[in-house]
Motif scaffolding. Structure first.
Motif, PDB file in Angstrom:
ATOM      1  N   UNK A 114     -29.036  89.284  52.964  1.00 24.73           N
ATOM      2  CA  UNK A 114     -30.014  88.523  52.197  1.00 24.73           C
ATOM      3  C   UNK A 114     -31.435  89.125  52.262  1.00 24.73           C
ATOM      4  N   UNK A 115     -31.885  89.597  53.437  1.00 24.54           N
ATOM      5  CA  UNK A 115     -33.248  90.144  53.489  1.00 24.54           C
ATOM      6  C   UNK A 115     -33.479  91.326  52.554  1.00 24.54           C
ATOM      7  N   UNK A 116     -32.424  91.993  52.135  1.00 23.13           N
ATOM      8  CA  UNK A 116     -32.607  93.159  51.270  1.00 23.13           C
ATOM      9  C   UNK A 116     -33.126  92.768  49.887  1.00 23.13           C
ATOM     10  N   UNK A 117     -33.129  91.469  49.585  1.00 28.23           N
ATOM     11  CA  UNK A 117     -33.690  91.006  48.314  1.00 28.23           C
ATOM     12  C   UNK A 117     -35.154  91.430  48.190  1.00 28.23           C
ATOM     13  N   UNK A 118     -35.847  91.435  49.331  1.00 28.53           N
ATOM     14  CA  UNK A 118     -37.269  91.822  49.300  1.00 28.53           C
ATOM     15  C   UNK A 118     -37.444  93.234  48.770  1.00 28.53           C
ATOM     16  N   UNK A 119     -36.536  94.117  49.177  1.00 26.56           N
ATOM     17  CA  UNK A 119     -36.614  95.500  48.715  1.00 26.56           C
ATOM     18  C   UNK A 119     -36.180  95.580  47.257  1.00 26.56           C
ATOM     19  N   UNK A 120     -35.131  94.838  46.956  1.00 27.40           N
ATOM     20  CA  UNK A 120     -34.592  94.838  45.597  1.00 27.40           C
ATOM     21  C   UNK A 120     -35.650  94.389  44.590  1.00 27.40           C
ATOM     22  N   UNK A 121     -36.396  93.369  44.975  1.00 24.81           N
ATOM     23  CA  UNK A 121     -37.386  92.789  44.071  1.00 24.81           C
ATOM     24  C   UNK A 121     -38.431  93.814  43.632  1.00 24.81           C
ATOM     25  N   UNK A 122     -38.748  94.744  44.516  1.00 25.54           N
ATOM     26  CA  UNK A 122     -39.792  95.706  44.196  1.00 25.54           C
ATOM     27  C   UNK A 122     -39.269  96.987  43.575  1.00 25.54           C
ATOM     28  N   UNK A 123     -37.958  97.195  43.672  1.00 24.60           N
ATOM     29  CA  UNK A 123     -37.422  98.503  43.307  1.00 24.60           C
ATOM     30  C   UNK A 123     -37.100  98.582  41.823  1.00 24.60           C
ATOM     31  N   UNK A 124     -36.962  99.811  41.333  1.00 25.20           N
ATOM     32  CA  UNK A 124     -36.538  99.979  39.943  1.00 25.20           C
ATOM     33  C   UNK A 124     -35.089 100.459  39.861  1.00 25.20           C
ATOM     34  N   UNK A 157     -29.065  93.623  39.458  1.00 30.55           N
ATOM     35  CA  UNK A 157     -28.657  93.099  40.760  1.00 30.55           C
ATOM     36  C   UNK A 157     -29.572  91.973  41.223  1.00 30.55           C
ATOM     37  N   UNK A 158     -30.801  91.992  40.702  1.00 30.71           N
ATOM     38  CA  UNK A 158     -31.793  91.016  41.161  1.00 30.71           C
ATOM     39  C   UNK A 158     -31.291  89.595  40.986  1.00 30.71           C
ATOM     40  N   UNK A 159     -30.772  89.333  39.787  1.00 35.22           N
ATOM     41  CA  UNK A 159     -30.330  87.980  39.504  1.00 35.22           C
ATOM     42  C   UNK A 159     -29.168  87.590  40.417  1.00 35.22           C
ATOM     43  N   UNK A 160     -28.229  88.499  40.554  1.00 35.40           N
ATOM     44  CA  UNK A 160     -27.054  88.214  41.383  1.00 35.40           C
ATOM     45  C   UNK A 160     -27.465  87.927  42.819  1.00 35.40           C
ATOM     46  N   UNK A 211     -19.792 105.381  45.151  1.00 37.17           N
ATOM     47  CA  UNK A 211     -21.233 105.384  44.969  1.00 37.17           C
ATOM     48  C   UNK A 211     -21.574 104.948  43.551  1.00 37.17           C
ATOM     49  N   UNK A 212     -22.472 103.995  43.452  1.00 38.52           N
ATOM     50  CA  UNK A 212     -22.943 103.549  42.140  1.00 38.52           C
ATOM     51  C   UNK A 212     -24.461 103.522  42.155  1.00 38.52           C
ATOM     52  N   UNK A 213     -25.063 104.152  41.158  1.00 38.05           N
ATOM     53  CA  UNK A 213     -26.518 104.045  41.020  1.00 38.05           C
ATOM     54  C   UNK A 213     -26.794 103.191  39.795  1.00 38.05           C
ATOM     55  N   UNK A 214     -27.575 102.166  39.971  1.00 36.44           N
ATOM     56  CA  UNK A 214     -27.847 101.293  38.835  1.00 36.44           C
ATOM     57  C   UNK A 214     -29.290 100.821  38.829  1.00 36.44           C
TER      58      UNK A 214
END
Lengths: 278, 290
Positions: A228-238, A162-165, A154-157
């Motif tokens: 790939x679709x998880x980018x949408x969630x990633x983009x908004x998350x902190x 991660x957004x760029x990657x 488990x990693x919390x970051x």
């Protein structure tokens, strides 16, 4: 009369009634899981859960907890239905996606039980919109049986790194390999595409990493098209929590900050690519 | 046949460019009618292509510093009708609109008839810099002029001022994603509703507290119509279902910041938009679909 407050204008009572001060909050969270046309909605006293699935391999859940609403009432213990997510998001953003500062779209959402439509009442600056979206029976959702006891790594970051990657993932690669390990390279994302392989390594000492709990080295491959679709969630998350269990199943949990200081969660589950297991 | 005009004031050049740009967003080709007093941009679409009609008129004196024209026949028909692609005209003006010192527009004969735009740009050296654009046009013969008559003000059931176009544009853009057609309904009580019905969803947006323009006696038919509306009750809705893309196009194309946009509805027949500005007026007709 306990129920008297739940009487709607025309005298019937709503199975579900929610009021939200800012409809765009809900729209934004739903956009995080909007990679399929329709979503199943599970309502309980705790709030609403929207679930979207694809190929029986990936599942995305968005939670709108009851406390997010200025008023939230359930007449039955639980209730579920399926709606067209594209239409729902369009309805929620009927007054535009970008908010004018100081102007909020208020929302009243209601559902009268099996077979009835999902009703939305939106208001902004004296202009009102009524929507009535047809509902269907909710799909039986996949149970990934992902429990915290079986979590290996488990990693919390912070989401930033991660957004760029994820934005630059080599889509010519079929899979994304996620390696997590207590030793070097700790956390590695790899793709194997036409133009060569790429590796992105994250050190556990990085400021971006908030928690690092890895028991042993695991390396699993996941279909890139599913992730790939998880980018949408990633983009908004902190913040994001990346977990894998002993079967190689992946859980991504995103923490999304909402306007008024509250937080919402969106999670993705994904099964590993079978071919590569042996 | 002769036409020559010169725009000098930067405000006029910008305004003229905005008008042309608006027209270019609404129509691929249009007819430019030139008279000694006014310029008209006219679109009369075949019913098979949607049947949209546009009638835009501007008083030349409000734009041009110099203006000279001579029609096909000085006595009986002192007018010129040209067919052109407004986008070509808009494109010639758009890039230089910020700095042009003057714009001359001339009807010329090159390989084909052209509207030649002579745009004077400022220069540091004292030598003048001039950009020339030839926009090909075709001259419409006199026997076809009859096709381009001013549309009659329809005998509308309801007349209402539209709310802020920005809000309307957002709503219509969302609705466009859901359906191909929208029902526009309004009454004489200041209420306007946009409705979309599909298999998946019913959406209705309500606007209220809008004003209903009172048509003075110069529009005799409108005034007489109003009394019949009053008779049948102010809150009675008139409605028409129209192609939502055409409506969205009309809303998106607006560059002229009109003082008022009036929407007239002939129940189940046609929607007539009337855009009022100090020195121009634009009428846009969208026929109802069923």
């Amino acid at each position: 009369m306990v129920l008297s407050t739940q009487q709607s204008d025309d005298g019937r009572s709503h199975v579900l009634l929610g009021k939200l001060d800012n409809a765009r909050t809900m729209a934004n969270i739903l956009k995080a899981i909007h990679f399929k046309e329709s979503a199943s909605v599970y309502a309980s006293e705790n709030g609403l859960k929207f679930t979207v699935e694809d190929a029986k391999c990936v599942q995305a859940n968005a939670f709108l907890q009851g406390s997010l609403f200025s008023e939230f009432k359930m007449l039955e213990e639980t209730s579920s239905f399926k709606v067209n997510l594209t239409v729902l998001i369009d309805c929620l953003t009927i007054f535009g996606t970008s908010a004018t500062p100081g102007v909020m779209t208020t929302l009243k959402l209601s559902y009268d039980g099996y077979g009835s439509p999902l009703r939305l009442m939106l208001e902004e600056m004296g202009v009102t919109t009524d929507c009535s979206i047809k509902t269907q029976d909710a799909d039986e959702s996949l149970d990934f049986d992902f429990c915290s006891e079986n979590v290996v790594n488990k990693i919390i970051m912070k989401s930033e790194c991660l957004k760029e990657a994820f934005a630059e993932l080599d889509m010519s690669s079929d899979v994304l390999e996620i390696l997590m390990s207590p030793d070097k390279p700790y956390f590695r994302l790899s793709t194997f595409g036409n133009a060569g392989s790429t590796h992105a390594d994250y050190s556990k000492e990085s400021d971006m990493v908030e928690a690092f709990e890895c028991k042993r080295t695991t390396s699993n491959r996941y279909k890139i098209a599913l992730l790939k679709p998880s980018v949408r969630a990633l983009a908004q998350s902190s913040k994001v929590s990346v977990r894998t269990d002993d079967r190689g199943f992946l859980s991504l949990q995103y923490l999304i900050q909402v306007d008024d200081g509250q937080v919402c969660f969106v999670e993705y589950y994904c099964s590993p690519d079978e071919e590569c297991d042996n | 046949m002769k036409f020559r005009g010169k725009l000098v004031d930067i405000g006029c050049i910008q305004h003229f460019t905005r008008v042309i740009t608006t027209i270019s967003k609404l129509a691929k080709t249009c007819t430019l009618r030139i008279t000694s007093h006014k310029l008209y941009f006219i679109l009369t679409e075949q019913v098979a292509n949607g049947g949209v009609r546009i009638w835009c008129e501007l008083v030349q004196g409000n734009f041009f510093d110099e203006y000279d024209m001579e029609g096909v026949n000085k006595e009986e028909a002192n007018e010129i009708y040209l067919e052109l692609i407004p986008e070509n005209l808009a494109r010639s003006l758009r890039n230089v609109v910020q700095l042009a010192k003057s714009v001359k527009i001339k009807l010329t004969k090159k390989h084909t008839p052209c509207l030649t735009l002579e745009i004077e740009l400022p220069s540091l050296t004292g030598h003048s810099r001039i950009v020339l654009h030839d926009v090909p046009v075709s001259v419409i013969p006199r026997r076809l002029w009859g096709d381009f008559e001013e549309p009659e003000m329809p005998n509308f059931d309801v007349s209402i001022c539209l709310p802020q176009l920005k809000i309307l544009r957002n709503v219509v853009d969302r609705m466009k994603a859901m359906s191909n057609s929208v029902i526009i309904a309004a009454n004489q009580n200041g209420e306007l509703a946009l409705k979309v019905h599909t298999d998946m969803v019913n959406v209705t947006t309500h606007f209220k507290d809008l004003s209903n323009p009172s048509w003075s006696d110069e529009h005799g038919d409108g005034a007489s119509q109003k009394t019949t509306v009053m008779g049948s009750g102010k809150s009675k809705f008139a409605e028409a279902k129209v192609d939502i893309r055409r409506f969205a196009q009309f809303l998106a194309g607006q560059q002229v910041n009109p003082t008022k946009v009036i929407c007239n509805i002939v129940n189940e027949k046609v929607i007539h938009f009337f855009l009022l500005h100090d020195d121009l007026s634009l009428q846009y007709f969208i026929p109802a679909v069923y």
